[in-house]
Write a protein that holds these residues in place. Structure first.
Motif: not given
Length: 106
Positions: A18-22, A63-67
């Motif tokens: 849950k750190k990267e969004l594609s 809820q996600d905090n993408f890096e």
């Protein structure tokens, strides 16, 4: 959805950590009109970058905090030399926004 629908995200998903969004771009266009194709691709990439910068993804993943972010472009008909040069330029600029450009050819 496809590359010609610049106002829509073709597909989106997050890594297991849950750190990267594609974000996926599906490019089915041929290259007979290279300039027009590149303009369409540029519009699509710009709208994806705006989507990321404005954090519109939060409506789907609150809820996600993408890096980091990835824009993955899938070409059905390969790439021209000018397209490759264009994507190299875009990739360098996108790095400043913590966005990686990846290319896949089918």
């Amino acid at each position: 959805m496809s590359v010609v629908e610049s106002n829509k995200i073709d597909a989106m998903g997050k890594s297991k950590e849950k750190k990267e969004l594609s974000l996926l771009i599906a490019d089915h266009l041929e290259w007979e009109n290279e300039y027009e194709h590149l303009v369409i691709l540029q519009d699509k990439i710009n709208s994806y970058l705006a989507f990321i910068e404005s954090k519109q993804y939060e409506s789907t993943y609150p809820q996600d905090n993408f890096e980091s972010f990835v824009i993955e472009i899938h070409f059905q008909h390969g790439m021209t030399d000018n397209c490759l040069k264009f994507l190299e330029t875009v990739a360098n600029q996108a790095e400043e926004l913590n966005v990686i450009i990846k290319v896949e050819m089918e």
